[in-house]
Design an enzyme around this catalytic site. Structure first.
Site, PDB file in Angstrom:
ATOM      1  N   ALA A  11       0.839  -1.244  -0.101  1.00  0.00           N
ATOM      2  CA  ALA A  11       0.040   0.169  -0.049  1.00  0.00           C
ATOM      3  C   ALA A  11       0.891   1.177  -0.039  1.00  0.00           C
ATOM      4  O   ALA A  11       2.192   1.075   0.472  1.00  0.00           O
ATOM      5  CB  ALA A  11      -0.771   0.191   1.220  1.00  0.00           C
ATOM      6  N   SER A 197       6.957   6.497   0.196  1.00  0.00           N
ATOM      7  CA  SER A 197       8.562   5.956   0.011  1.00  0.00           C
ATOM      8  C   SER A 197       8.992   5.280   1.150  1.00  0.00           C
ATOM      9  O   SER A 197      10.048   5.319   1.388  1.00  0.00           O
ATOM     10  CB  SER A 197       9.186   7.308  -0.205  1.00  0.00           C
ATOM     11  OG  SER A 197       8.731   7.750  -1.508  1.00  0.00           O
ATOM     12  N   ARG A 198       7.671   4.620   2.066  1.00  0.00           N
ATOM     13  CA  ARG A 198       8.379   4.134   3.170  1.00  0.00           C
ATOM     14  C   ARG A 198       8.983   4.811   4.351  1.00  0.00           C
ATOM     15  O   ARG A 198       9.610   4.339   5.228  1.00  0.00           O
ATOM     16  CB  ARG A 198       9.211   2.904   2.635  1.00  0.00           C
ATOM     17  CG  ARG A 198       8.507   1.810   1.889  1.00  0.00           C
ATOM     18  CD  ARG A 198       7.335   1.204   2.921  1.00  0.00           C
ATOM     19  NE  ARG A 198       6.410  -0.016   2.264  1.00  0.00           N
ATOM     20  CZ  ARG A 198       5.224   0.335   1.542  1.00  0.00           C
ATOM     21  NH1 ARG A 198       4.906   1.317   1.576  1.00  0.00           N
ATOM     22  NH2 ARG A 198       4.742  -0.556   1.082  1.00  0.00           N
ATOM     23  N   LEU A 199       8.796   6.317   4.104  1.00  0.00           N
ATOM     24  CA  LEU A 199       9.542   7.101   5.099  1.00  0.00           C
ATOM     25  C   LEU A 199       8.526   7.563   6.089  1.00  0.00           C
ATOM     26  O   LEU A 199       8.156   8.719   6.308  1.00  0.00           O
ATOM     27  CB  LEU A 199      10.266   8.160   4.407  1.00  0.00           C
ATOM     28  CG  LEU A 199      11.340   8.176   3.631  1.00  0.00           C
ATOM     29  CD1 LEU A 199      12.085   9.322   3.147  1.00  0.00           C
ATOM     30  CD2 LEU A 199      12.265   7.318   4.413  1.00  0.00           C
TER      31      LEU A 199
END
Ligand SMILES: Cc1cc2nc3c(=O)[nH]c(=O)nc-3n(C[C@H](O)[C@H](O)[C@H](O)COP(=O)(O)O)c2cc1C
Length: 221
Positions: A11, A197-199
């Protein structure tokens, strides 16, 4: 059926403003309450479900064990859940009275971990919640010796029938002697907010015995 591509499941998060330390100025409880309310209003099933991990001291050494329970109350003191005191988790908590609880609402990109000591709730707290439970749930609590093996579904149904017969003429079914609440008093609470961006944003609070915040720190995702 198409082949299930588990590796491709992902997601993208983002949407609400970045969580900041200022969201925690009044402690952890208001933000957890807000996220729970958002989960409830967004139609998520069992929005108050949390995965509770305990420690099982086995012959091979300590082992983590986790399962889902429902958070049934929330205050600055901690989170409350109800269960059987002689269940596997009850026995583990009698031995090592510490647990972690994780709420996860992926649809909202929110996760909350709490960790800390666990105590049995006061009898009047348990009694008040017990009175709010439907009759069938009360009978179920009487019927089941939670976590013990049972031979068949039919045997379980028989135990429920026996409990129903036992309390047939009783309006106010009493609290089973070995059933009740636990209060997890967090010494650590971490809020996680999914971002692009998974940050992701992670903010961890440490609390002292009185529940006062002693540290707030941001963690790398
Ligand atoms: C959504 C959900 C909510 C649950 N809520 C509770 C609960 O509030 N209390 C409880 O004892 N078990 C609850 N259960 C069942 C537990 O996950 C578990 O099977 C049971 O407590 C026995 O765990 P134990 O053998 O580790 O003690 C729930 C399960 C699910 C899937």
């Amino acid at each position: 059926m198409r082949e299930l591509d588990i590796a491709a499941m992902r997601a993208e998060y983002g949407g609400e403003p970045d969580m900041s330390e200022s969201w925690l100025t009044d402690g952890w409880e208001p933000l957890l309450r807000r996220w729970l309310a958002e989960a409830a209003t967004s139609g998520i099933a069992e929005p108050n479900a949390m995965v509770l991990a305990t420690v099982d001291r086995t012959d091979d050494g300590p082992r983590p064990v986790s399962r889902t329970v429902l958070c049934k109350d929330l205050s600055s003191a901690g989170v409350i859940f109800y269960t059987h005191y002689d269940s596997a988790k009850g026995r583990q908590l009698a031995d090592i009275p510490y647990a972690s609880a994780t709420f996860v609402w992926p649809a909202l990109a929110h996760q909350v971990h709490l960790r800390g000591p666990v105590h049995a709730a006061d009898d009047d707290v348990t009694a008040a919640y017990w009175r709010s439970r439907p009759r069938n749930s009360r009978l179920g609590a009487w019927a089941s010796e939670q976590s013990r093996p049972i031979g068949s579904r039919a045997e379980l149904d028989r135990l429920l029938s026996e409990a129903a017969a036992r309390f047939e003429d009783v309006d106010d079914i009493p609290v089973p002697p070995r059933w009740g609440g636990y209060l997890l008093r967090p010494e650590m609470v971490e809020f996680w907010q999914g971002r692009r961006s998974r940050l992701h944003n992670r903010i961890r609070m440490r609390l002292d015995d009185s529940g006062a915040t002693v540290a707030v720190e941001r963690l790398q995702p």
